[in-house]
Write an enzyme that holds these catalytic residues in place. Structure first.
Site, PDB file in Angstrom:
ATOM      1  N   ARG A 164      68.389  39.950  57.789  1.00 17.95           N
ATOM      2  CA  ARG A 164      68.204  40.181  56.809  1.00 17.95           C
ATOM      3  C   ARG A 164      66.537  40.151  56.043  1.00 17.95           C
ATOM      4  NH1 ARG A 164      72.595  40.599  57.968  1.00 17.95           N
ATOM      5  NH2 ARG A 164      74.832  40.455  56.884  1.00 17.95           N
ATOM      6  N   SER A 238      78.325  38.637  51.559  1.00 19.55           N
ATOM      7  CA  SER A 238      77.165  37.157  51.548  1.00 19.55           C
ATOM      8  C   SER A 238      76.634  36.252  51.055  1.00 19.55           C
ATOM      9  CB  SER A 238      77.109  36.578  53.375  1.00 19.55           C
ATOM     10  OG  SER A 238      77.814  37.491  54.443  1.00 19.55           O
ATOM     11  N   GLU A 334      70.824  34.623  49.688  1.00 13.21           N
ATOM     12  CA  GLU A 334      70.981  35.817  49.774  1.00 13.21           C
ATOM     13  C   GLU A 334      70.802  37.068  48.695  1.00 13.21           C
ATOM     14  OE1 GLU A 334      72.842  39.421  52.751  1.00 13.21           O
ATOM     15  OE2 GLU A 334      73.375  38.222  53.293  1.00 13.21           O
TER      16      GLU A 334
HETATM   17  N1  EPU Z   1      84.051  30.727  59.609  1.00 15.52           N
HETATM   18  C1  EPU Z   1      83.801  29.605  58.996  1.00 15.52           C
HETATM   19  N2  EPU Z   1      84.310  29.855  57.845  1.00 15.52           N
HETATM   20  C2  EPU Z   1      84.614  30.360  56.929  1.00 15.52           C
HETATM   21  C3  EPU Z   1      83.996  31.234  57.703  1.00 15.52           C
HETATM   22  C4  EPU Z   1      83.694  31.654  58.630  1.00 15.52           C
HETATM   23  O1  EPU Z   1      83.874  28.910  60.012  1.00 15.52           O
HETATM   24  O2  EPU Z   1      85.242  29.944  55.634  1.00 15.52           O
HETATM   25  C5  EPU Z   1      82.549  30.564  61.267  1.00 15.52           C
HETATM   26  C6  EPU Z   1      83.774  31.647  61.874  1.00 15.52           C
HETATM   27  O3  EPU Z   1      85.303  31.033  62.310  1.00 15.52           O
HETATM   28  C7  EPU Z   1      83.212  32.387  63.395  1.00 15.52           C
HETATM   29  C8  EPU Z   1      81.769  32.116  62.565  1.00 15.52           C
HETATM   30  O4  EPU Z   1      82.232  31.084  61.223  1.00 15.52           O
HETATM   31  O5  EPU Z   1      83.450  31.620  63.807  1.00 15.52           O
HETATM   32  C9  EPU Z   1      81.093  33.633  61.991  1.00 15.52           C
HETATM   33  O6  EPU Z   1      82.292  34.383  60.967  1.00 15.52           O
HETATM   34  P1  EPU Z   1      82.014  35.822  60.798  1.00 15.52           P
HETATM   35  O7  EPU Z   1      82.209  36.297  61.819  1.00 15.52           O
HETATM   36  O8  EPU Z   1      83.103  36.332  59.307  1.00 15.52           O
HETATM   37  O9  EPU Z   1      80.669  36.092  60.579  1.00 15.52           O
HETATM   38  P2  EPU Z   1      79.285  35.335  59.115  1.00 15.52           P
HETATM   39  O10 EPU Z   1      78.543  34.959  60.115  1.00 15.52           O
HETATM   40  O11 EPU Z   1      80.156  34.416  58.250  1.00 15.52           O
HETATM   41  C10 EPU Z   1      77.680  37.643  59.396  1.00 15.52           C
HETATM   42  C11 EPU Z   1      77.165  38.385  58.465  1.00 15.52           C
HETATM   43  C12 EPU Z   1      78.463  39.185  57.215  1.00 15.52           C
HETATM   44  C13 EPU Z   1      78.978  39.944  58.549  1.00 15.52           C
HETATM   45  C14 EPU Z   1      79.329  39.215  59.607  1.00 15.52           C
HETATM   46  C15 EPU Z   1      80.301  40.135  60.536  1.00 15.52           C
HETATM   47  C16 EPU Z   1      75.376  37.075  57.441  1.00 15.52           C
HETATM   48  C17 EPU Z   1      74.783  36.978  56.120  1.00 15.52           C
HETATM   49  N3  EPU Z   1      77.199  37.687  57.151  1.00 15.52           N
HETATM   50  O12 EPU Z   1      78.820  36.600  58.935  1.00 15.52           O
HETATM   51  O13 EPU Z   1      77.633  39.620  56.724  1.00 15.52           O
HETATM   52  O14 EPU Z   1      80.146  40.867  57.903  1.00 15.52           O
HETATM   53  O15 EPU Z   1      78.862  38.177  60.641  1.00 15.52           O
HETATM   54  O16 EPU Z   1      78.884  40.482  61.809  1.00 15.52           O
HETATM   55  O17 EPU Z   1      74.810  37.359  58.213  1.00 15.52           O
HETATM   56  C18 EPU Z   1      77.336  40.523  53.996  1.00 15.52           C
HETATM   57  O18 EPU Z   1      75.759  40.317  54.410  1.00 15.52           O
HETATM   58  O19 EPU Z   1      77.422  40.547  52.511  1.00 15.52           O
HETATM   59  C19 EPU Z   1      78.160  40.415  55.106  1.00 15.52           C
HETATM   60  C20 EPU Z   1      79.714  40.300  54.597  1.00 15.52           C
END
Ligand code: EPU
Length: 338
Positions: A164, A238, A334
């Protein structure tokens, strides 16, 4: 020459949080020469802000400078040996580019389907999702230097990409305006289904040999299930970055929180899931004033009920404090705050 500038323009349609602030001056760029015209009129000597899709910004007050909306359009490509070089103008909608590539059988962007925003913004924060990042397909970009009035090409190695982050967010923040991006797509690339949620959904659909179109459809489906649609619920994806911590910090956290979600980056560092940290603080699905935390993904703040930008910002500060009190982890926003 006729002035391109409009005065006191509402920014509500131009930010996905749907915050009703105004820009003192507003200009829409539909031709490259418009940038040269603004430069010749000395307009880059004052405060200015460049807007792509307005999907990564939170306005907390009226904008008193010049707001520049990039609306340059067009996509084309050349094939060289085993690669397709796809060049898109900065104002193209990112997801339209993804589907252009799928329609032409060019692999590489399908895991990033439905990310909101524009082509011009894609390198700025090195967008990424579902197992891939822009830096893996970026070849070059053409940018307008607001200090010299020149157009300059940046190649991948010039951009200091990381999670990012890029040089356009750090050293060159607010100096260059990206007007065109070229992506280098390997025509023999294999499909990336490494992200658990993709594998699961492909299996639900009984797809054993997915095409890039299948991947884009599955990714779009997962996103729609998990993330709010900005056209009905204001949000900017995010709101925070996933924090990267040293191994010693993870070891400390594992003592009290053995189930903490973490991913190994290398021998020394791990990425934590900010969504998990926020959920553990009890914020998932909660509201504070007109602002809220999305019920399906705690990393996403929403405009729940005619929030002001200030209310959303205050909610983000409360969350930062709560996460710090519970885990001694300092989250970073972010989204850009103005
Ligand atoms: N999780 C929770 N609770 C929540 C959200 C997530 O426990 O409320 C846990 C999930 O269960 C999972 C882990 O956190 O084990 C990761 O969650 P997720 O796969 O939804 O991805 P993320 O790390 O929360 C990132 C990106 C997203 C992108 C997703 C999928 C960042 C800041 N965000 O989210 O990007 O869509 O991975 O690759 O890196 C964005 O940048 O706007 C965005 C949506």
């Amino acid at each position: 020459m006729e002035s391109l500038i409009q005065e006191n323009v509402s920014l509500k349609p131009f930010n996905t949080f749907g915050i009703a602030v105004q820009a003192k001056q507003f200009v829409e760029i539909t031709k490259r020469e418009h940038l040269s015209q603004l430069f010749n009129e000395g307009l880059f000597k004052q405060d200015f802000l460049v807007l792509g899709g307005g999907s990564n910004i939170l306005f907390t007050q009226d904008y008193t400078g010049l707001l520049i909306k990039i609306n340059l359009k067009g996509i084309g490509y050349t094939i060289q040996q085993n690669h397709s070089f796809v060049t898109a103008q900065g104002g193209e909608v990112w997801n339209d580019l993804v589907w252009y590539c799928i329609d032409h059988q060019f692999p590489g962007l399908e895991n990033m389907a439905l990310i909101p925003g524009t082509v011009g913004a894609s390198p700025v924060q090195n967008i990424g999702a579902y197992g891939t990042e822009l830096m893996h397909v970026f070849y070059s970009c053409l940018a307008f230097d607001t200090t010299s009035g020149q157009f300059v090409t940046f190649y991948k190695d010039d951009c200091n990409f990381s999670y990012r982050e890029s040089i356009f967010k750090s050293k060159y923040k607010n100096r260059y305006i990206i007007i065109e991006v070229t992506y280098k797509l390997d025509l023999s690339a294999t499909i990336n289904t490494s992200y658990g949620a993709i594998e699961k959904e492909l299996s639900n659909r009984q797809i054993q040999h997915p095409t890039i179109k299948d991947i884009a459809e599955v990714v779009s489906y997962i996103r729609v299930e998990k993330l709010p649609d900005p056209s009905t619920v204001g949000n900017a994806g995010s709101f925070f970055k996933n924090p990267i911590v040293p191994k010693s910090t993870l070891q400390r956290l594992l003592i009290d929180f053995p189930e903490i979600v973490h991913y190994k980056i290398d021998e020394k560092s791990y990425k934590l899931a900010a969504g998990w940290l926020i959920e553990q603080c009890g914020w998932k699905g909660k509201k504070q004033g007109g602002a809220g935390v999305w019920h399906n993904q705690a990393l996403v703040l929403i405009n729940a009920n005619q929030a002001t930008g200030q209310e959303i910002f205050e909610l983000s500060s409360t969350i930062l404090n709560d996460v710090y009190s519970k885990f001694e982890i300092q989250l970073e926003r972010e989204v850009n705050i103005f």
